[in-house]
Design an enzyme around this catalytic site. Sequence first.
Site, short mmCIF file in Angstrom:
data_model
loop_
_atom_site.label_atom_id
_atom_site.label_comp_id
_atom_site.label_asym_id
_atom_site.label_seq_id
_atom_site.Cartn_x
_atom_site.Cartn_y
_atom_site.Cartn_z
CB SER A 1 40.82 87.98 25.14
OG SER A 1 40.34 87.19 26.19
CE1 TYR B 1 43.95 91.64 28.75
CE2 TYR B 1 42.14 90.12 29.17
CZ TYR B 1 43.29 90.45 28.48
OH TYR B 1 43.78 89.61 27.51
CE LYS C 1 43.93 92.15 25.06
NZ LYS C 1 45.11 92.22 24.21
#
Length: 337
Positions: free
Chosen positions: A125, A149, A153
């Site tokens: 992302s 989050y 990643k």
Amino acid sequence: MSYVLLTGGAGYIGSHTALALLNANEQVISFDNYHNSSSESLKRVQQLSGRSLIDIQGDVLDSQALAQVFEQYPIKAVIHFAALKAVGESTAKPLWYYENNVTGTINLCKVMSQYGVKKLVFSSSATVYGAAEQMPIHESAPRSATNPYGQSKLMIEHILADLHSSDPDWKIAVLRYFNPVGADASGMIGENPNGIPNNLMPFITQVAVGKRDKLQVFGSDYPTADGTGVRDFIHVSDLARGHLAALGYLQQVQGIDYINLGTGQGYSVLDVIHSFSKVNQLDIPYVLTDRRPGDIAQCYADPSKAAQVLKWTTEKTLEDMVRDSWNWQKNNPNGYN
Ligand code: NAD
Ligand code: UFG
């Protein structure tokens, strides 16, 4: 016959990618625990493509269930979508996010190794760029994360790099998505958020369909042309084609590579609202409110590497995105439910 395995294949991006793969004559297996989806999306994908896929309910945290899939089917590559993705929730439940996203990926890679399947496309992302200082954002920009989050990643990107260093047979494409929006032009599959949407486009479509009174525009004092946040919105069908291109690229990639998937064009929150209203002939009531904590002023991609190495560029416009988002929402006011 060999298969492409999609973890999280029933989700928003997974289902659109499954459709693109079936339309390109690939054989597809989806492995999804339906935490944030249901098999209805895949039923519709099969209807749309006129082809069938193998739909397995399973959790990437369950190594045995994963191994069974590799035992039963010849798999040539994996696209790993399965993850939890809500930024706010990740702050409230960090251990859950780290376990699901990081441990889930480690499990998957262990099982892949065990079965000698070493071709992987990973859903990363633009969040790994943190608050990037330079626009557009090139793949070489410094990485950082501001929430669990994003950290998950970033950790996975590091883990995959180490995995490749330890065993150069691995071929890995790390795709960094910018802001996926829109839906298949048929209006049969689309984004189906649980509860109150966090993201801009599903919130707008829920206002349009009458489920929410008005949109809150978070921040109108950013150093951008109209003061509202600027993002690189990418149509999910373009994104899905990007995965097809990445699968082809895995045949030739030397080891691990990191690629932005965005349009290169930034649009503001007000641009999106105005485009939505104009294209769909609908008024979207909104109020300007305070900035949302953790948000950045702007974020858009330098997409030149994807054009060069994947031979992929986006085709859809903002008008396509707002039209297709609305087409999906109005045909499915309650999503897949
Ligand atoms: P989504 O929630 O619609 O899809 C993810 C799917 O993974 C869901 O169907 C969910 O049920 C499944 N899943 C979650 N945990 C699982 C587990 N332990 N085992 C098996 N299945 C599991 O989300 P999406 O928007 O389609 O996102 C797909 C990927 O792209 C995610 O990795 C996400 O982090 C990443 N991504 C999304 C965005 C975005 O804005 N949508 C942006 C950048 C990156
Ligand atoms: N926004 C509003 N009102 C809303 C929702 C959003 O004004 O109700 C604004 C935000 O403040 C921001 C812009 O719309 O300026 C986009 O916000 P989104 O929540 O749609 O998307 P983000 O850019 O915050 O984050 C998304 C995903 C992340 C991902 C990131 C980069 O949610 O998981 O894109 O890919 F990491």
